[in-house]
Design a protein around this motif. Structure first.
Motif, mmCIF file in Angstrom:
data_model
loop_
_atom_site.group_PDB
_atom_site.id
_atom_site.type_symbol
_atom_site.label_atom_id
_atom_site.label_comp_id
_atom_site.label_asym_id
_atom_site.label_seq_id
_atom_site.Cartn_x
_atom_site.Cartn_y
_atom_site.Cartn_z
ATOM 1 N N GLY A 13 0.823 -1.182 0.072
ATOM 2 C CA GLY A 13 -0.140 -0.040 -0.132
ATOM 3 C C GLY A 13 0.926 1.392 -0.185
ATOM 4 N N ALA A 14 2.080 1.418 -0.885
ATOM 5 C CA ALA A 14 2.828 2.527 -0.706
ATOM 6 C C ALA A 14 1.909 3.691 -1.255
ATOM 7 C CB ALA A 14 4.109 2.106 -1.409
ATOM 8 N N ASP A 15 2.153 4.603 -0.851
ATOM 9 C CA ASP A 15 1.861 5.818 -1.368
ATOM 10 C C ASP A 15 2.508 6.741 -2.291
ATOM 11 O OD1 ASP A 15 -0.382 6.022 0.605
ATOM 12 O OD2 ASP A 15 0.953 6.894 2.005
ATOM 13 N N ALA A 16 3.972 6.188 -2.444
ATOM 14 C CA ALA A 16 4.797 6.980 -3.573
ATOM 15 C C ALA A 16 5.862 5.994 -3.857
ATOM 16 C CB ALA A 16 5.386 8.357 -2.844
ATOM 17 N N SER A 48 13.414 16.627 3.090
ATOM 18 C CA SER A 48 13.918 15.943 4.181
ATOM 19 C C SER A 48 12.657 15.666 5.273
ATOM 20 C CB SER A 48 15.098 16.662 4.804
ATOM 21 O OG SER A 48 16.349 17.018 4.230
ATOM 22 N N ARG A 49 12.805 14.616 5.756
ATOM 23 C CA ARG A 49 11.917 13.995 6.863
ATOM 24 C C ARG A 49 10.177 14.065 6.454
ATOM 25 N NH1 ARG A 49 15.497 17.430 9.000
ATOM 26 N NH2 ARG A 49 14.134 19.016 9.603
ATOM 27 N N VAL A 50 10.234 13.756 5.121
ATOM 28 C CA VAL A 50 8.777 13.798 4.856
ATOM 29 C C VAL A 50 7.948 12.265 4.931
ATOM 30 C CG1 VAL A 50 8.789 15.719 3.421
ATOM 31 C CG2 VAL A 50 9.323 13.404 2.216
ATOM 32 N N PHE A 51 8.848 11.355 4.804
ATOM 33 C CA PHE A 51 8.031 9.895 4.825
ATOM 34 C C PHE A 51 8.190 9.072 6.318
ATOM 35 C CE2 PHE A 51 9.370 10.665 0.266
ATOM 36 C CZ PHE A 51 8.239 10.469 -0.176
ATOM 37 N N GLY A 52 7.265 8.482 6.623
ATOM 38 C CA GLY A 52 7.151 7.680 7.816
ATOM 39 C C GLY A 52 8.116 6.214 7.566
ATOM 40 N N LEU A 77 13.352 10.198 5.588
ATOM 41 C CA LEU A 77 12.434 9.569 6.546
ATOM 42 C C LEU A 77 12.435 10.482 7.823
ATOM 43 C CD1 LEU A 77 13.576 5.883 6.854
ATOM 44 C CD2 LEU A 77 11.481 6.890 5.982
ATOM 45 N N ALA A 78 11.199 10.529 8.357
ATOM 46 C CA ALA A 78 10.756 11.217 9.617
ATOM 47 C C ALA A 78 11.779 10.608 10.543
ATOM 48 C CB ALA A 78 9.510 11.345 9.999
ATOM 49 N N TRP A 79 12.005 11.310 11.822
ATOM 50 C CA TRP A 79 12.758 11.113 13.057
ATOM 51 C C TRP A 79 11.731 9.708 13.331
ATOM 52 C CZ3 TRP A 79 17.150 12.447 12.815
ATOM 53 C CH2 TRP A 79 17.700 13.703 12.777
ATOM 54 N N GLY A 80 12.595 8.497 13.484
ATOM 55 C CA GLY A 80 11.842 7.229 13.962
ATOM 56 C C GLY A 80 11.249 6.646 13.034
ATOM 57 N N GLY A 81 11.580 6.888 11.640
ATOM 58 C CA GLY A 81 10.949 6.351 10.479
ATOM 59 C C GLY A 81 11.462 4.918 10.246
#
Length: 172
Positions: A13-16, A48-52, A77-81
């Motif tokens: 189910g990827a969004d991008a 930067s930091r836009v994907f979970g 990736l977001a922090w903790g991604g």
């Protein structure tokens, strides 16, 4: 990153998705991936930091600079991604089989530079990820009768396909 035809991305189910091949992006669109971008993983056209989360499936072995690709994943990736990165280990029966096919001139496998699980883990750590778990499958050899099997959680063994879950460390 390296969405290809979107086969795995559509399953999760990827969004991008990102891929350098317009033909692959067209096929990924047919599989329903909503946002598709032409580009390479070593220079992602995302803030930067836009994907979970991020998924890389058999892409590192085709990247010009796999370590830079992992650094770019860390950046977007977001922090903790979470990153799930899957490879065909070079030192597995399957990796050896595909490398032999590449040496024999196979158009696809001749371009691959397979890595071992140990190299994969080192690259992930060097990019700033902490390793959480690894699942593996393809316990049978390439020349054996294929069989359905459930992935097993393991850090070792002769498995032809491994997926490592890693997390972007939170830096203060």
């Amino acid at each position: 990153m390296g969405v290809g035809t979107g086969f795995f991305a559509s399953i999760v189910g990827a969004d991008a998705g990102l891929d350098p091949s317009l033909g692959m992006l067209r096929r990924a669109r047919e599989r329903g991936i909503p946002l598709l971008v032409a580009g390479v993983g070593e220079r992602m056209p995302f803030r930067s930091r836009v994907f979970g989360s991020a998924l890389i499936v058999v892409t590192l072995c085709f990247a010009d600079d796999p370590q830079e690709l992992l650094r770019e994943v860390w950046r977007v990736l977001a922090w903790g991604g979470v990153l799930v990165s899957c490879i065909v280990p070079r030192d597995s029966s399957w990796g050896e089989y595909y490398e032999a096919r590449g040496r024999a001139g196979h158009p696809f496998y001749s371009k691959a530079r397979f890595i071992t699980n140990e190299m994969h883990h080192t690259m992930l750590k060097n990019a700033g990820f902490s390793l959480e778990r690894q699942y593996a499958t393809l316990s049978f050899k390439p020349w054996e009768e294929p069989r359905e099997e459930e992935p097993v959680e393991t850090w070792g063994g002769d498995y032809g396909f491994t997926c490592t879950r890693a997390r972007k460390k939170h830096v203060i």
